[in-house]
Design an enzyme around this catalytic site. Structure first.
Site, PDB file in Angstrom:
ATOM      1  N   ASP A  67       0.814  -1.225   0.000  1.00 35.40           N
ATOM      2  CA  ASP A  67       0.000   0.000   0.000  1.00 35.40           C
ATOM      3  C   ASP A  67       0.843   1.268   0.000  1.00 35.40           C
ATOM      4  O   ASP A  67       0.436   2.295   0.541  1.00 35.40           O
ATOM      5  CB  ASP A  67      -0.960   0.040   1.215  1.00 35.40           C
ATOM      6  CG  ASP A  67      -1.796  -1.215   1.317  1.00 35.40           C
ATOM      7  OD1 ASP A  67      -2.285  -1.656   0.266  1.00 35.40           O
ATOM      8  OD2 ASP A  67      -1.936  -1.742   2.421  1.00 35.40           O
ATOM      9  N   LYS A  69       2.175   2.407  -4.982  1.00 35.98           N
ATOM     10  CA  LYS A  69       2.917   1.968  -6.171  1.00 35.98           C
ATOM     11  C   LYS A  69       2.116   2.204  -7.441  1.00 35.98           C
ATOM     12  O   LYS A  69       2.684   2.469  -8.486  1.00 35.98           O
ATOM     13  CB  LYS A  69       3.251   0.467  -6.068  1.00 35.98           C
ATOM     14  CG  LYS A  69       4.199   0.127  -4.938  1.00 35.98           C
ATOM     15  CD  LYS A  69       4.455  -1.362  -4.848  1.00 35.98           C
ATOM     16  CE  LYS A  69       3.248  -2.176  -4.468  1.00 35.98           C
ATOM     17  NZ  LYS A  69       2.727  -1.957  -3.116  1.00 35.98           N
ATOM     18  N   GLY A  84      -4.305  -4.215  -4.594  1.00 38.96           N
ATOM     19  CA  GLY A  84      -5.288  -3.243  -5.043  1.00 38.96           C
ATOM     20  C   GLY A  84      -4.567  -1.949  -5.355  1.00 38.96           C
ATOM     21  O   GLY A  84      -4.132  -1.239  -4.466  1.00 38.96           O
ATOM     22  N   HIS A  85      -4.368  -1.685  -6.637  1.00 39.96           N
ATOM     23  CA  HIS A  85      -3.688  -0.455  -7.041  1.00 39.96           C
ATOM     24  C   HIS A  85      -4.715   0.612  -7.378  1.00 39.96           C
ATOM     25  O   HIS A  85      -5.576   0.396  -8.227  1.00 39.96           O
ATOM     26  CB  HIS A  85      -2.805  -0.701  -8.271  1.00 39.96           C
ATOM     27  CG  HIS A  85      -1.559  -1.455  -7.939  1.00 39.96           C
ATOM     28  ND1 HIS A  85      -0.667  -1.876  -8.895  1.00 39.96           N
ATOM     29  CD2 HIS A  85      -1.063  -1.851  -6.766  1.00 39.96           C
ATOM     30  CE1 HIS A  85       0.331  -2.506  -8.301  1.00 39.96           C
ATOM     31  NE2 HIS A  85       0.114  -2.505  -7.010  1.00 39.96           N
ATOM     32  N   GLN A 119       2.059  -5.797  -3.222  1.00 40.89           N
ATOM     33  CA  GLN A 119       2.419  -5.880  -1.806  1.00 40.89           C
ATOM     34  C   GLN A 119       3.745  -5.141  -1.555  1.00 40.89           C
ATOM     35  O   GLN A 119       4.011  -4.176  -2.231  1.00 40.89           O
ATOM     36  CB  GLN A 119       2.478  -7.339  -1.320  1.00 40.89           C
ATOM     37  CG  GLN A 119       1.114  -8.018  -1.231  1.00 40.89           C
ATOM     38  CD  GLN A 119       0.622  -8.576  -2.549  1.00 40.89           C
ATOM     39  OE1 GLN A 119       1.365  -9.188  -3.281  1.00 40.89           O
ATOM     40  NE2 GLN A 119      -0.631  -8.363  -2.860  1.00 40.89           N
TER      41      GLN A 119
END
Ligand code: IMP
Length: 427
Positions: A13, A16, A40-41, A223
């Site tokens: 988180d 990225k 989750g981007h 991650q």
């Protein structure tokens, strides 16, 4: 022929998605190399928010090839939904490719993830319950199903039959679950096979050709380093290799071809799920960071634990990944604090540690030692150049860079593409 690797330097988180999106402008191919729908981007383009779990954020540019690499475990219905959502919003996925070697997260993996967590009780990991761990377990146990198996019905049936015999026994006998029906899964996955067919490729070969043609490639990790199965805070980790070394394994690109490794860190630290976190703040400042930083998981919606930046941990991350340079995100979240702290050591049993360790007991029992800096107490979200940054921000950056002995080349001051300042050339 730059081949860049972008890695989260903390517990995931780090933002990225936004940095990948920025760098992606100048590259030809964006590759995801590990993990699955646990990631989750979040990327904001023209005030529209996109949350991508499996598709590389490069997909938001029409001309980029996006690759889901060998090292992923793919939840096919989630991927298909993501494709549908992009198409609904007018974004084409014609340039997406999926490795035939990638593994499939099967329905029983997700149930097992949930049940195993329950069984662990107070030792639970706090997983995203996306079936990631159980899917990687099967990969290593050589009973996993791969994307290529979808196109060989006998192979698929045989492997699924064996896996289900075994999984149903565990599900029924240990967990009191009704188990899964082989025929139903087969029918469902044969439909998925048709939908995925146009995207499936030997992605390692495509990447090799691209390198020979001098194309620029960005490998994006999901991650973060401290969630790596070997180099993270085991057992409170994910089941893949987010570290830079994992980029080669998960893409089929040789280590000698990597030209640059970029780390991404937040200006503070967050963590979701269980596990030790030395600089965690269970106070008003922690709450402030969570609210101002919108620290709620993009995948599970869980509130993230928040704390000060830990330069011991970052130094370790620099060592494990060999970062050439770093991006620091969410610096604006620290805007209105009276003082900001950076952790520069740990105290434990009367001793001072100046090197990070992943030893659970040390991380749990140590007391962080802080360097305290003056806050800047002003809005930085609209700052567009280094010169316009408050002097306290510049000091913060200098102190961190000194501690980790690595330059910070990009800072991010808000979620939008234009809320970033490039401090020096980084590619
Ligand atoms: P899993 O990857 O779902 O097995 O979860 C293992 C650990 O990694 C848990 O602590 C999760 O909260 C954490 N985790 C997995 N994916 C992410 C992510 O994208 N960001 C932050 N933490 C994650």
């Amino acid at each position: 022929m730059p081949v860049l690797v972008l890695v989260g330097a903390q517990w995931g988180d780090e933002g990225k998605g936004k940095i990948t999106d920025m760098i992606a402008q100048g590259v030809d191919i964006v590759v995801r190399y590990q993990g699955g729908s646990n990631a989750g981007h979040t990327v904001v383009v023209n005030k529209k928010e996109y949350i991508l779990h499996m598709i590389p954020s490069g997909i938001l540019y029409e001309d980029k090839i996006c690759i889901i690499g060998d090292g992923l475990v793919i939840d096919i219905p989630v991927l298909l939904n993501e494709l549908k959502d992009l198409s609904r919003r007018g974004i084409s996925a014609n340039n997406l490719m999926i490795s035939y070697r990638a593994h499939i997260v099967m329905p029983y993996h997700k149930v097992l993830d949930e049940k195993e967590e329950e069984l662990k009780g107070k030792h639970k990991i706090g997983t995203t319950k996306r079936g990631i761990g159980p899917a990687y377990v099967d990969k290593m146990a050589r009973i996993g199903l791969r994307i290529s198996d979808l196109y060989d019905i006998d192979e698929f049936r045989g492997r699924l039959g064996y896996a289900l015999k075994y999984k149903n026994l565990i599900l029924r006998e240990i967990f009191g679950h009704e188990g899964f029906n082989e025929k139903e899964i087969e029918e469902e996955y044969m439909e998925y096979a048709k939908a995925l067919k146009p995207y499936v490729a030997d992605t390692s070969l495509i990447l090799d050709k691209a390198i020979k043609e001098n194309k620029t490639i960005l490998l994006e990790g999901a991650q973060g380093t401290l969630l790596d199965i070997d180099y993270g805070t085991y057992p409170y980790v994910t089941s893949s290799h987010p570290v830079a070394g994992g980029a080669c394994i998960g893409s089929g690109i040789a280590p000698t071809r990597i030209t640059r490794v970029i780390g991404v860190t937040k200006a503070y630290t967050t963590r979701v799920g269980e596990g030790p976190f030395p600089t965690e703040l269970n106070d008003k400042i922690g709450e402030h960071l969570r609210e101002k930083g919108c620290e709620f998981g993009a995948t599970t919606g869980r509130a993230r634990r928040c704390g000060w930046l830990d330069t011991l941990m970052l130094k370790y991350s620099v060592r494990i990944n060999g970062f050439d340079t770093m991006a620091m995100t969410k610096l604006d979240v620290l805007d209105f604090l009276d003082e900001v702290k950076i952790c520069v050591g740990y105290k434990i049993n009367g001793k001072i540690l100046d090197e990070f360790t992943t030893d659970y007991r040390v991380l749990r029992d140590c007391e962080p030692i802080y360097e305290v800096l003056e806050g800047w107490k002003q809005d930085t979200s609209q700052v567009k150049s280094y010169e316009d940054l408050p002097k306290q921000v510049k000091e913060y950056l200098v102190r961190v860079e000194k501690r980790i002995n690595t330059p910070i080349s990009i800072i991010s001051l808000g979620p939008s593409r234009d809320q970033s300042v490039i401090l020096r050339k980084f590619i």
